[in-house]
Write a protein that holds these residues in place. Structure first.
Motif, PDB file in Angstrom:
ATOM      1  N   PRO A 127       9.461 -10.617  -2.275  1.00 43.04           N
ATOM      2  CA  PRO A 127       8.861 -11.520  -1.107  1.00 43.04           C
ATOM      3  C   PRO A 127       7.430 -11.516  -1.124  1.00 43.04           C
ATOM      4  CG  PRO A 127      10.708 -10.169  -0.267  1.00 43.04           C
ATOM      5  CD  PRO A 127      10.268  -9.414  -1.871  1.00 43.04           C
ATOM      6  N   GLU A 128       7.012 -12.629  -0.757  1.00 42.02           N
ATOM      7  CA  GLU A 128       5.426 -13.087  -0.807  1.00 42.02           C
ATOM      8  C   GLU A 128       4.737 -11.827   0.078  1.00 42.02           C
ATOM      9  OE1 GLU A 128       1.894 -16.177   0.498  1.00 42.02           O
ATOM     10  OE2 GLU A 128       4.117 -16.467   0.484  1.00 42.02           O
ATOM     11  N   ALA A 129       5.563 -11.120   1.156  1.00 42.67           N
ATOM     12  CA  ALA A 129       4.649  -9.968   1.834  1.00 42.67           C
ATOM     13  C   ALA A 129       4.480  -8.758   1.047  1.00 42.67           C
ATOM     14  CB  ALA A 129       5.682  -9.579   2.972  1.00 42.67           C
ATOM     15  N   TYR A 130       5.292  -8.707   0.168  1.00 39.86           N
ATOM     16  CA  TYR A 130       5.180  -7.482  -0.941  1.00 39.86           C
ATOM     17  C   TYR A 130       3.766  -7.536  -1.712  1.00 39.86           C
ATOM     18  CZ  TYR A 130       5.498  -4.697  -5.232  1.00 39.86           C
ATOM     19  OH  TYR A 130       5.238  -4.076  -6.499  1.00 39.86           O
ATOM     20  N   TYR A 131       3.537  -8.712  -2.267  1.00 37.04           N
ATOM     21  CA  TYR A 131       2.311  -8.882  -2.948  1.00 37.04           C
ATOM     22  C   TYR A 131       1.104  -8.820  -1.828  1.00 37.04           C
ATOM     23  CZ  TYR A 131       5.500 -10.489  -6.158  1.00 37.04           C
ATOM     24  OH  TYR A 131       6.764 -10.222  -7.087  1.00 37.04           O
ATOM     25  N   SER A 132       1.209  -9.424  -0.627  1.00 36.28           N
ATOM     26  CA  SER A 132       0.107  -9.258   0.311  1.00 36.28           C
ATOM     27  C   SER A 132      -0.067  -7.784   0.659  1.00 36.28           C
ATOM     28  CB  SER A 132       0.388  -9.947   1.536  1.00 36.28           C
ATOM     29  OG  SER A 132      -0.410  -9.926   2.517  1.00 36.28           O
ATOM     30  N   ASP A 133       1.129  -7.081   0.817  1.00 36.41           N
ATOM     31  CA  ASP A 133       0.812  -5.731   1.218  1.00 36.41           C
ATOM     32  C   ASP A 133      -0.027  -5.067  -0.078  1.00 36.41           C
ATOM     33  OD1 ASP A 133       1.902  -5.738   3.726  1.00 36.41           O
ATOM     34  OD2 ASP A 133       3.963  -4.839   2.687  1.00 36.41           O
ATOM     35  N   TRP A 134       0.334  -5.185  -1.232  1.00 38.28           N
ATOM     36  CA  TRP A 134      -0.280  -4.316  -2.379  1.00 38.28           C
ATOM     37  C   TRP A 134      -1.644  -4.962  -2.625  1.00 38.28           C
ATOM     38  CZ3 TRP A 134       0.808   0.251  -3.129  1.00 38.28           C
ATOM     39  CH2 TRP A 134       2.168   0.728  -2.972  1.00 38.28           C
ATOM     40  N   LEU A 135      -1.867  -5.995  -2.218  1.00 37.76           N
ATOM     41  CA  LEU A 135      -3.285  -6.385  -2.375  1.00 37.76           C
ATOM     42  C   LEU A 135      -4.101  -5.772  -1.374  1.00 37.76           C
ATOM     43  CD1 LEU A 135      -3.028 -10.307  -3.095  1.00 37.76           C
ATOM     44  CD2 LEU A 135      -3.843  -8.687  -4.535  1.00 37.76           C
ATOM     45  N   GLN A 136      -3.782  -5.695   0.004  1.00 37.73           N
ATOM     46  CA  GLN A 136      -4.312  -4.988   0.997  1.00 37.73           C
ATOM     47  C   GLN A 136      -4.610  -3.510   0.584  1.00 37.73           C
ATOM     48  OE1 GLN A 136      -2.414  -4.759   4.618  1.00 37.73           O
ATOM     49  NE2 GLN A 136      -3.318  -2.718   5.202  1.00 37.73           N
ATOM     50  N   VAL A 137      -3.730  -2.957  -0.145  1.00 34.07           N
ATOM     51  CA  VAL A 137      -3.682  -1.566  -0.745  1.00 34.07           C
ATOM     52  C   VAL A 137      -4.947  -1.520  -1.810  1.00 34.07           C
ATOM     53  CG1 VAL A 137      -2.660   0.330  -1.749  1.00 34.07           C
ATOM     54  CG2 VAL A 137      -1.317  -0.615  -0.233  1.00 34.07           C
ATOM     55  N   ALA A 138      -4.933  -2.695  -2.692  1.00 31.19           N
ATOM     56  CA  ALA A 138      -5.782  -2.529  -3.691  1.00 31.19           C
ATOM     57  C   ALA A 138      -7.425  -2.454  -3.229  1.00 31.19           C
ATOM     58  CB  ALA A 138      -5.501  -3.636  -4.584  1.00 31.19           C
ATOM     59  N   GLN A 139      -7.556  -3.557  -2.092  1.00 28.18           N
ATOM     60  CA  GLN A 139      -8.707  -3.587  -1.411  1.00 28.18           C
ATOM     61  C   GLN A 139      -9.330  -2.161  -0.894  1.00 28.18           C
ATOM     62  OE1 GLN A 139      -9.031  -6.023   2.061  1.00 28.18           O
ATOM     63  NE2 GLN A 139     -11.213  -6.826   1.389  1.00 28.18           N
ATOM     64  N   GLU A 140      -8.302  -1.506  -0.197  1.00 24.28           N
ATOM     65  CA  GLU A 140      -8.631  -0.384   0.575  1.00 24.28           C
ATOM     66  C   GLU A 140      -8.828   0.748  -0.605  1.00 24.28           C
ATOM     67  OE1 GLU A 140      -6.449  -1.732   4.746  1.00 24.28           O
ATOM     68  OE2 GLU A 140      -5.336   0.014   3.453  1.00 24.28           O
ATOM     69  N   GLU A 141      -8.245   0.818  -1.462  1.00 24.83           N
ATOM     70  CA  GLU A 141      -8.583   1.857  -2.516  1.00 24.83           C
ATOM     71  C   GLU A 141      -9.819   1.616  -3.086  1.00 24.83           C
ATOM     72  OE1 GLU A 141      -6.751   4.236  -2.109  1.00 24.83           O
ATOM     73  OE2 GLU A 141      -4.571   3.873  -2.478  1.00 24.83           O
ATOM     74  N   ALA A 142     -10.149   0.075  -3.341  1.00 29.58           N
ATOM     75  CA  ALA A 142     -11.604  -0.130  -3.842  1.00 29.58           C
ATOM     76  C   ALA A 142     -12.614   0.386  -3.095  1.00 29.58           C
ATOM     77  CB  ALA A 142     -11.680  -1.365  -4.132  1.00 29.58           C
ATOM     78  N   TYR A 143     -12.455   0.212  -1.751  1.00 28.10           N
ATOM     79  CA  TYR A 143     -13.491   0.531  -0.471  1.00 28.10           C
ATOM     80  C   TYR A 143     -13.466   2.103  -0.661  1.00 28.10           C
ATOM     81  CZ  TYR A 143     -14.968   1.460   4.039  1.00 28.10           C
ATOM     82  OH  TYR A 143     -16.098   1.906   5.204  1.00 28.10           O
ATOM     83  N   HIS A 144     -12.373   2.931  -0.705  1.00 27.12           N
ATOM     84  CA  HIS A 144     -12.374   4.485  -0.888  1.00 27.12           C
ATOM     85  C   HIS A 144     -13.240   4.842  -1.952  1.00 27.12           C
ATOM     86  CE1 HIS A 144      -8.394   4.559   1.306  1.00 27.12           C
ATOM     87  NE2 HIS A 144      -9.233   4.099   2.323  1.00 27.12           N
ATOM     88  N   PHE A 145     -12.884   4.171  -3.191  1.00 29.34           N
ATOM     89  CA  PHE A 145     -13.697   4.314  -4.518  1.00 29.34           C
ATOM     90  C   PHE A 145     -15.129   4.329  -4.357  1.00 29.34           C
ATOM     91  CE2 PHE A 145     -15.894   3.124  -8.264  1.00 29.34           C
ATOM     92  CZ  PHE A 145     -15.581   4.417  -8.934  1.00 29.34           C
ATOM     93  N   SER A 146     -15.475   3.156  -3.743  1.00 32.11           N
ATOM     94  CA  SER A 146     -16.969   3.040  -3.676  1.00 32.11           C
ATOM     95  C   SER A 146     -17.820   3.849  -2.649  1.00 32.11           C
ATOM     96  CB  SER A 146     -17.180   1.531  -3.054  1.00 32.11           C
ATOM     97  OG  SER A 146     -16.623   0.471  -4.018  1.00 32.11           O
ATOM     98  N   LEU A 147     -17.012   4.230  -1.364  1.00 35.50           N
ATOM     99  CA  LEU A 147     -17.461   5.260  -0.448  1.00 35.50           C
ATOM    100  C   LEU A 147     -17.650   6.572  -1.316  1.00 35.50           C
ATOM    101  CD1 LEU A 147     -15.211   4.562   2.525  1.00 35.50           C
ATOM    102  CD2 LEU A 147     -17.925   4.095   2.449  1.00 35.50           C
ATOM    103  N   LEU A 148     -16.817   7.167  -2.258  1.00 30.38           N
ATOM    104  CA  LEU A 148     -17.044   8.364  -2.686  1.00 30.38           C
ATOM    105  C   LEU A 148     -17.732   8.196  -3.725  1.00 30.38           C
ATOM    106  CD1 LEU A 148     -13.011   9.103  -2.755  1.00 30.38           C
ATOM    107  CD2 LEU A 148     -14.902  10.366  -1.518  1.00 30.38           C
ATOM    108  N   ALA A 149     -18.040   7.004  -4.453  1.00 29.70           N
ATOM    109  CA  ALA A 149     -18.810   6.957  -5.746  1.00 29.70           C
ATOM    110  C   ALA A 149     -20.276   6.849  -5.122  1.00 29.70           C
ATOM    111  CB  ALA A 149     -18.447   5.586  -6.713  1.00 29.70           C
ATOM    112  N   ASP A 150     -20.639   6.220  -3.933  1.00 29.86           N
ATOM    113  CA  ASP A 150     -21.749   6.200  -3.534  1.00 29.86           C
ATOM    114  C   ASP A 150     -22.385   7.615  -3.068  1.00 29.86           C
ATOM    115  OD1 ASP A 150     -21.943   3.394  -3.834  1.00 29.86           O
ATOM    116  OD2 ASP A 150     -21.581   2.898  -1.927  1.00 29.86           O
ATOM    117  N   HIS A 151     -21.435   8.314  -2.474  1.00 34.78           N
ATOM    118  CA  HIS A 151     -21.600   9.717  -1.763  1.00 34.78           C
ATOM    119  C   HIS A 151     -22.062  10.533  -2.982  1.00 34.78           C
ATOM    120  CE1 HIS A 151     -21.725  12.734   0.808  1.00 34.78           C
ATOM    121  NE2 HIS A 151     -21.139  13.801   0.208  1.00 34.78           N
TER     122      HIS A 151
END
Length: 287
Positions: A127-151
């Motif tokens: 279902p389309e909601a599946y792809y929406s969910d995992w795009l959200q996860v990808a964005q949040e994981e990218a945010y986490h990576f950036s926070l840690l890499a910056d630190h």
């Protein structure tokens, strides 16, 4: 079969979002991000991908058959990948020791970006909601990576300065042929282990006086509960679609794919918040 560089997709099929050019189809765009080797560029592209999706600038065409490149996931030349036991632990009372831990966490988040992108492009007919969910996860994981890499930079180091292991992606490769197996064993097993491990890591980092890193871990734990919940939701959906009993199905898949053995301590509160039922936790010997 179409790849991100296929001539069947011309330049006019791309969207430029904040100077990052992406294919205009969601799964193809996720695959394009997955192939990016530079960690910072990948994180930025993922942010642009989610923004474009939310702005309805991308289409979702589940009839497109995508061809996996041979070089996925894209990853930088560094860090050097070694067996898990080859990743040395250092004392938290030194800057290098703290940097080593932050680096290990950044590498986990980098792999998590790749896992979320892979979940988007690899599995059609959801279902389309599946792809929406995992795009959200990808964005949040990218945010986490950036926070840690910056630190990590504030400690005098860069992502890639220490060796890392690749066991998280190896499990993804073993489950690449079935979305049910992927949902069972990546978010519900590997990422759920992060829920268990994070409180102790946060306490250790805070005790060492690195409050900024401790606050980053608070953000990660908050978001990871949601990520595991997404995995639980789609695992339950797939079990219902295939008329499978979830607890027995999970046990069979864990044995079949040699999932890591779960070890205490467990963050039962976070697991319940992420959608595990008491019956599931009892079957996993988690209490």
């Amino acid at each position: 079969m179409i790849s991100p560089t296929s001539p069947e997709f011309s330049s006019q099929d791309n969207q430029t979002i904040d100077h990052i050019e992406l294919p205009s189809e969601v799964r193809l765009a996720a695959l394009a991000c997955l192939t990016k080797a530079d960690a910072r560029s990948k994180a930025a592209a993922v942010q642009a991908l989610r923004q474009a999706y939310l702005a309805q600038q991308l289409s979702l065409n589940l009839s497109v058959q995508l061809l996996a490149p041979t070089d996925i996931p894209g990853r930088p030349l560094r860090p050097e990948l070694v067996p898990p036991l080859g990743v040395k632990r250092r004392a938290m009372n030194t800057v290098e020791g703290r940097a080593t831990l932050i680096h290990a966490l950044a590498h986990i988040e980098f792999n998590a970006i790749n896992l979320a992108l892979d979940a988007v492009w690899r599995f059609p007919d959801m279902p389309e909601a599946y792809y929406s969910d995992w795009l959200q996860v990808a964005q949040e994981e990218a945010y986490h990576f950036s926070l840690l890499a910056d630190h990590l930079v504030t400690l005098g180091y860069e992502y890639g300065d220490f060796p890392a292991h690749n066991s998280l992606w190896e499990l993804a490769e073993r489950t690449q042929d079935d979305v049910l197996s992927r949902m069972a064993l990546v978010p519900r097993t590997m990422e759920a282990r992060g829920l268990d491990a994070t409180p102790a890591l946060r306490a250790k980092i805070a005790q060492a006086g690195d409050q900024a890193a401790a606050e980053i871990l608070d953000i990660i734990l908050r978001d990871e509960i949601g990520h595991v919940a997404i995995g639980n939701r789609w695992f339950a959906y797939l079990c219902e679609q295939r008329q499978l009993e979830p607890i027995a199905c999970f046990a069979q898949l864990a044995a079949r794919f040699r999932a890591p053995t779960l070890r205490a301590p467990f963050n039962v509160e976070a697991r319940l918040a992420a959608g595990f039922t008491p019956q599931e936790l009892n079957a996993m010997n988690i209490s």
